[in-house]
Design an enzyme around this catalytic site. Structure first.
Site, PDB file in Angstrom:
ATOM      1  N   CYS A 151       0.842  -1.197   0.000  1.00  0.00           N
ATOM      2  CA  CYS A 151       0.000   0.000   0.000  1.00  0.00           C
ATOM      3  C   CYS A 151       0.881   1.252   0.000  1.00  0.00           C
ATOM      4  O   CYS A 151       1.878   1.315   0.693  1.00  0.00           O
ATOM      5  CB  CYS A 151      -0.957   0.091   1.186  1.00  0.00           C
ATOM      6  SG  CYS A 151      -2.116  -1.263   1.274  1.00  0.00           S
ATOM      7  N   ARG A 208       4.211  -0.366  -4.693  1.00  0.00           N
ATOM      8  CA  ARG A 208       3.871  -0.899  -3.369  1.00  0.00           C
ATOM      9  C   ARG A 208       2.537  -1.634  -3.346  1.00  0.00           C
ATOM     10  O   ARG A 208       2.190  -2.274  -2.354  1.00  0.00           O
ATOM     11  CB  ARG A 208       3.808   0.239  -2.348  1.00  0.00           C
ATOM     12  CG  ARG A 208       5.094   0.996  -2.200  1.00  0.00           C
ATOM     13  CD  ARG A 208       4.912   2.125  -1.221  1.00  0.00           C
ATOM     14  NE  ARG A 208       4.743   1.614   0.121  1.00  0.00           N
ATOM     15  CZ  ARG A 208       5.735   1.425   0.972  1.00  0.00           C
ATOM     16  NH1 ARG A 208       6.962   1.716   0.617  1.00  0.00           N
ATOM     17  NH2 ARG A 208       5.514   0.955   2.179  1.00  0.00           N
ATOM     18  N   TRP A 259      -2.648  -2.698  -1.755  1.00  0.00           N
ATOM     19  CA  TRP A 259      -2.338  -4.122  -1.875  1.00  0.00           C
ATOM     20  C   TRP A 259      -3.268  -4.795  -0.873  1.00  0.00           C
ATOM     21  O   TRP A 259      -3.128  -4.608   0.334  1.00  0.00           O
ATOM     22  CB  TRP A 259      -0.872  -4.382  -1.540  1.00  0.00           C
ATOM     23  CG  TRP A 259      -0.457  -5.798  -1.742  1.00  0.00           C
ATOM     24  CD1 TRP A 259      -0.041  -6.364  -2.917  1.00  0.00           C
ATOM     25  CD2 TRP A 259      -0.395  -6.837  -0.756  1.00  0.00           C
ATOM     26  NE1 TRP A 259       0.257  -7.690  -2.715  1.00  0.00           N
ATOM     27  CE2 TRP A 259       0.046  -8.015  -1.403  1.00  0.00           C
ATOM     28  CE3 TRP A 259      -0.687  -6.906   0.603  1.00  0.00           C
ATOM     29  CZ2 TRP A 259       0.211  -9.221  -0.737  1.00  0.00           C
ATOM     30  CZ3 TRP A 259      -0.519  -8.112   1.272  1.00  0.00           C
ATOM     31  CH2 TRP A 259      -0.079  -9.244   0.594  1.00  0.00           C
ATOM     32  N   ASN A 280      -2.283   2.249   5.577  1.00  0.00           N
ATOM     33  CA  ASN A 280      -1.404   1.143   5.209  1.00  0.00           C
ATOM     34  C   ASN A 280      -1.130   0.356   6.485  1.00  0.00           C
ATOM     35  O   ASN A 280      -0.764   0.945   7.500  1.00  0.00           O
ATOM     36  CB  ASN A 280      -0.097   1.714   4.629  1.00  0.00           C
ATOM     37  CG  ASN A 280       0.939   0.644   4.371  1.00  0.00           C
ATOM     38  OD1 ASN A 280       0.627  -0.544   4.337  1.00  0.00           O
ATOM     39  ND2 ASN A 280       2.172   1.058   4.184  1.00  0.00           N
ATOM     40  N   GLY A 281      -1.341  -0.966   6.449  1.00  0.00           N
ATOM     41  CA  GLY A 281      -1.107  -1.780   7.644  1.00  0.00           C
ATOM     42  C   GLY A 281      -2.300  -2.666   7.927  1.00  0.00           C
ATOM     43  O   GLY A 281      -3.172  -2.827   7.066  1.00  0.00           O
ATOM     44  N   GLU A 286      17.960 -17.922  -5.473  1.00  0.00           N
ATOM     45  CA  GLU A 286      17.589 -16.576  -5.923  1.00  0.00           C
ATOM     46  C   GLU A 286      17.129 -16.594  -7.388  1.00  0.00           C
ATOM     47  O   GLU A 286      16.149 -15.937  -7.752  1.00  0.00           O
ATOM     48  CB  GLU A 286      18.783 -15.623  -5.723  1.00  0.00           C
ATOM     49  CG  GLU A 286      18.607 -14.210  -6.217  1.00  0.00           C
ATOM     50  CD  GLU A 286      17.436 -13.450  -5.597  1.00  0.00           C
ATOM     51  OE1 GLU A 286      16.819 -13.949  -4.655  1.00  0.00           O
ATOM     52  OE2 GLU A 286      17.123 -12.364  -6.110  1.00  0.00           O
ATOM     53  N   LYS A 337      13.457 -15.397  -8.634  1.00  0.00           N
ATOM     54  CA  LYS A 337      13.275 -14.348  -9.642  1.00  0.00           C
ATOM     55  C   LYS A 337      12.342 -14.838 -10.736  1.00  0.00           C
ATOM     56  O   LYS A 337      11.441 -14.132 -11.160  1.00  0.00           O
ATOM     57  CB  LYS A 337      14.604 -13.954 -10.307  1.00  0.00           C
ATOM     58  CG  LYS A 337      15.538 -13.059  -9.590  1.00  0.00           C
ATOM     59  CD  LYS A 337      15.078 -11.648  -9.365  1.00  0.00           C
ATOM     60  CE  LYS A 337      14.228 -11.557  -8.140  1.00  0.00           C
ATOM     61  NZ  LYS A 337      14.873 -11.391  -6.866  1.00  0.00           N
ATOM     62  N   GLU A 351       8.553 -15.335  -9.460  1.00  0.00           N
ATOM     63  CA  GLU A 351       7.757 -14.168  -9.082  1.00  0.00           C
ATOM     64  C   GLU A 351       7.368 -13.301 -10.271  1.00  0.00           C
ATOM     65  O   GLU A 351       6.329 -12.654 -10.232  1.00  0.00           O
ATOM     66  CB  GLU A 351       8.448 -13.334  -7.995  1.00  0.00           C
ATOM     67  CG  GLU A 351       9.722 -12.653  -8.413  1.00  0.00           C
ATOM     68  CD  GLU A 351      10.407 -11.916  -7.261  1.00  0.00           C
ATOM     69  OE1 GLU A 351       9.705 -11.393  -6.394  1.00  0.00           O
ATOM     70  OE2 GLU A 351      11.641 -11.857  -7.257  1.00  0.00           O
ATOM     71  N   HIS A 367      18.456 -36.936  -4.282  1.00  0.00           N
ATOM     72  CA  HIS A 367      17.648 -37.359  -3.134  1.00  0.00           C
ATOM     73  C   HIS A 367      16.165 -37.070  -3.360  1.00  0.00           C
ATOM     74  O   HIS A 367      15.398 -36.980  -2.409  1.00  0.00           O
ATOM     75  CB  HIS A 367      18.144 -36.670  -1.859  1.00  0.00           C
ATOM     76  CG  HIS A 367      19.549 -37.035  -1.518  1.00  0.00           C
ATOM     77  ND1 HIS A 367      19.897 -38.263  -0.992  1.00  0.00           N
ATOM     78  CD2 HIS A 367      20.719 -36.370  -1.698  1.00  0.00           C
ATOM     79  CE1 HIS A 367      21.207 -38.318  -0.828  1.00  0.00           C
ATOM     80  NE2 HIS A 367      21.728 -37.179  -1.260  1.00  0.00           N
ATOM     81  N   LYS A 400       6.044  -4.476  -3.428  1.00  0.00           N
ATOM     82  CA  LYS A 400       7.345  -4.199  -2.837  1.00  0.00           C
ATOM     83  C   LYS A 400       7.129  -3.878  -1.373  1.00  0.00           C
ATOM     84  O   LYS A 400       6.125  -3.272  -1.022  1.00  0.00           O
ATOM     85  CB  LYS A 400       7.921  -2.973  -3.562  1.00  0.00           C
ATOM     86  CG  LYS A 400       9.368  -2.724  -3.330  1.00  0.00           C
ATOM     87  CD  LYS A 400      10.193  -3.467  -4.325  1.00  0.00           C
ATOM     88  CE  LYS A 400      11.662  -3.266  -4.135  1.00  0.00           C
ATOM     89  NZ  LYS A 400      12.396  -4.428  -4.674  1.00  0.00           N
TER      90      LYS A 400
HETATM   91  C1  F6R Z   1      12.079 -10.822  -4.251  1.00  0.00           C
HETATM   92  C2  F6R Z   1      11.767  -9.777  -3.309  1.00  0.00           C
HETATM   93  C3  F6R Z   1      11.329 -10.158  -1.939  1.00  0.00           C
HETATM   94  C4  F6R Z   1      12.100  -9.316  -0.900  1.00  0.00           C
HETATM   95  C5  F6R Z   1      11.556  -9.598   0.500  1.00  0.00           C
HETATM   96  C6  F6R Z   1      12.332  -8.852   1.563  1.00  0.00           C
HETATM   97  O1  F6R Z   1      12.474 -10.310  -5.469  1.00  0.00           O
HETATM   98  O2  F6R Z   1      11.847  -8.618  -3.611  1.00  0.00           O
HETATM   99  O3  F6R Z   1      11.505 -11.513  -1.710  1.00  0.00           O
HETATM  100  O4  F6R Z   1      13.448  -9.631  -0.985  1.00  0.00           O
HETATM  101  O5  F6R Z   1      10.207  -9.216   0.564  1.00  0.00           O
HETATM  102  O6  F6R Z   1      12.260  -7.481   1.390  1.00  0.00           O
HETATM  103  P1  F6R Z   1      13.264  -6.513   2.096  1.00  0.00           P
HETATM  104  O7  F6R Z   1      14.616  -6.792   1.594  1.00  0.00           O
HETATM  105  O8  F6R Z   1      12.786  -5.145   1.737  1.00  0.00           O
HETATM  106  O9  F6R Z   1      13.167  -6.773   3.574  1.00  0.00           O
END
Ligand code: F6R
Length: 614
Positions: A2, A27, A75, A101-102, A487, A491, A494, A510, A609
């Site tokens: 949000c 966000r 969000w 937000n929250g 990672e 990537k 997502e 395994h 984000k």
């Molecule tokens: C993946 C991604 C998320 C963040 C996670 C932690 O691409 O962006 O997995 O890495 O939400 O976020 P931060 O680093 O902001 O605590």
């Protein structure tokens, strides 16, 4: 999670709010809305499901005048993403509008009380409960908006960043925060609100960071008035934000994610700037040096983080154990915070977070502090909640990361962890001077090697088009490159919505080997490592089962190249630095697979984000 934006001043609020929402859209993008007070002090709320552009269309032809307003991009948590659940929410009389937000955890209890008092609700959200409660308290105790907000928030359990305005009260905007980020921008005769600095920097670089349980009254012609929920007056100095507009715009790239991938050599330069002396081949990390006794005495280091930052933390374990010989445990913050972990005074906790606002990481940090750990943060966003809650730390200085998929945050986090491990290891004398100098010398060359990988962009794009058919992907790596495999898989899933899993290469037999057939792409991350020969055997096993092999290898590789369907060759470097190179082709691969499948890589479905809720 949000985005909140607010304005009070001499300009028309609507264009500022809409531009701000677009900057905050990363966000959350389930719905958007705006509330404005016009010159007659009438309060209008406009909201719409979907992106900010839908809201703009909806507002066409409507009264959008006014020099005070609040706006929100959502969000969804409570209630599906639709027009009704979108913010801002009106109070019962439609005299007050609020953005939030929250999560208000005790909203059901409050809702029941309000229903008994004759209130009815239009939406399924916790936010509507909050605005109704403010109106109820305001009327019942005959309070100003500012005092009513304070009094209401005293019995609210949960996390919030809110902005509130009121019909017939055109000179006052009230805001508050607890556990969700909120920044006040201070201009000449005007104030701004933002979940982060991006909607503000075009107008002012002076900001106030509110602390938890603080409420601010932004009134025309007055200084901001800040009170705690307990009515204590608080004074905050303004801070300067260093962001530029260029930092938060796409700069000719089709997506923020691609821009941020290509920015990595610049962000690593920023990260190492003033810390790595390229002539003396020395690292000076003042956060560590100022607390070196803590590191010298530490029996254990704990690392906690979520998602990509957790992957960086896993690499941190390899680094710190190898160079400093201090045992390290790494755990996702959501598990750590709820399982009553053993933490002894003298333990060091390293929370890692790009945003510095991730709710679970923040809570894990608070728990460790309560139990006596020394907190050393690794964060990107300056002034964020995690950064402010640490005893010491190192900023990653990656610059703003706007693409939802984390890229440059990861490589800068790993770089900070490398610099930390080298510094501590040298101080503890667990790392020889010769080895220290060799790795530092390599680190000074890492950016030119990253640039070299970018010349493979076209090749990676072409390779990506072959794999858009895939419904599953497997990623394998060992040692420092096992977290890179995790990672790479994260990537891809997502942003392309293709199922992908990362494994330590030797674990394949395994269980996961059962998945391999001629349809299955397997990405093997295997630069020249101490375990290289072992991975060669794994690759043979995949080949024997007709899996499609995409290998990330060191330039000049012979063995794996013979077996792989596609080979991306990266420059040679020290083993501990290889994640900084191997992750880049994986970021590009997922970017191109996703864009070729027509996905919105900057705003993937269901994601946002900065996860500021549990
Ligand atoms: C993946 C991604 C998320 C963040 C996670 C932690 O691409 O962006 O997995 O890495 O939400 O976020 P931060 O680093 O902001 O605590």
């Amino acid at each position: 999670m949000c985005g909140i934006v607010g304005y009070i001043g001499y300009r028309e609020a609507y264009p500022i709010l809409i531009k701000g929402l677009k900057r905050l859209e990363y966000r959350g993008y389930d719905s958007a809305g705006v509330a404005l007070l016009n010159k007659d002090s009438n309060l209008s709320v406009y909201k719409s499901k979907g992106k900010v552009k839908n809201l703009e269309q909806y507002c066409e032809g409507k009264d959008i005048s006014g020099t005070i307003g609040i706006a929100h991009t959502r969000w969804a948590t409570h209630g599906e993403p639709n027009d009704v659940n979108a913010h801002p929410h009106y109070s019962q009389t439609e005299n007050i509008a609020l953005i939030h937000n929250g999560i208000i955890e005790n909203y059901l209890t409050i809702k029941k009380l309000l229903i008994k008092e004759g209130y009815s609700f239009k939406s399924e959200t916790d936010t509507e409960v909050l605005v109704q409660a403010i109106e109820y308290i305001k009327k019942r105790y005959n309070l100003s908006l500012f005092d009513a907000v304070k009094r209401t928030l005293r019995f609210v359990i949960g996390a919030y960043a809110i902005g509130v305005i009121e019909r017939n009260n055109p000179d006052v905007l009230v805001a508050a925060r607890k556990g969700s980020p909120l920044i006040v921008g201070v201009g000449e005769g005007e104030f701004f609100l933002g979940s982060d600095a991006t909607p503000i920097i075009e107008y002012t670089s002076e900001v106030i960071y509110l602390n938890d349980e603080e409420v601010v009254k932004l009134e025309r012609g007055h200084q901001p008035l800040i009170h705690t929920l307990k009515d204590i007056d608080v004074q905050h100095e303004t801070s300067k934000i260093m962001l530029t507009l260029e930092d938060i715009e796409k700069g000719g790239y089709p997506h923020f994610m691609l821009k941020e991938i290509f920015e990595q050599s610049k962000s690593l330069t920023m990260c190492m700037n003033g810390r790595l002396n390229t002539e003396l081949k020395e690292i000076k990390l003042s956060g560590v040096i100022n607390h070196i006794d803590k590191f010298k005495k530490a029996k254990r280091i704990l690392i906690t983080a979520c998602g990509t930052s957790w992957h960086a933390g896993l690499i941190g374990k390899y680094l710190i154990e190898e160079f400093c010989r201090i045992p390290v445990e790494v755990e996702v913050a959501s598990e750590f915070r709820y399982r009553n972990p053993v933490i002894n005074p003298g333990d060091i906790l390293i929370p890692i977070s790009q945003s510095g606002e991730t709710a679970d990481t923040l809570a894990a940090m608070d728990l460790a502090r309560e139990k006596g750990a020394f907190i050393y943060g690794v964060c990107n966003v300056v002034g964020s909640s995690i950064a402010r809650g640490t005893d010491s730390g190192t900023y990653t200085h990656a610059g703003p990361e706007i693409g939802v998929a984390s890229t440059k945050a990861f490589t800068t986090q790993v770089t900070v962890l490398i610099m930390m491990a080298l510094t501590i290891g040298r101080e503890l004398k667990t790392l020889s001077e010769q080895r220290y100098k060799k790795i530092v010398t390599e680190l000074t060359n890492i950016n030119s090697k990253i640039e070299e990988i970018f010349t493979l962009n076209q090749e990676i794009e072409t390779m990506a088009s072959v794999f858009t058919y895939a419904r599953n992907f497997m990623y394998l790596g060992r040692g420092y490159n096992y977290p890179v495999a995790l990672e790479g898989a994260l990537k891809l899933k997502e942003i392309s919505y293709i199922h992908a899993e990362g494994y330590p290469a030797a674990e394949m037999k395994h269980g996961p080997i059962a998945l391999i057939d001629e349809e299955m792409p397997v990405v093997v991350v295997t630069p020249k490592l101490r375990t290289y020969d072992k991975v060669v055997s794994n690759v043979q096993e995949i080949k024997a089962r007709k899996g499609k092999i995409i290998a990330i290898v060191t330039k000049g590789d012979v063995d794996i190249k013979k077996m792989a369907d596609f080979c991306i060759e990266i420059p040679d470097t020290e083993e501990c630095l290889t994640p900084l190179l191997t992750v880049i082709p994986l970021q590009l691969l997922s970017y191109y697979v996703a864009t070729k499948k027509g996905r919105n890589v900057d705003q993937p479905r269901n994601l946002a984000k900065s996860v500021t809720v549990e």
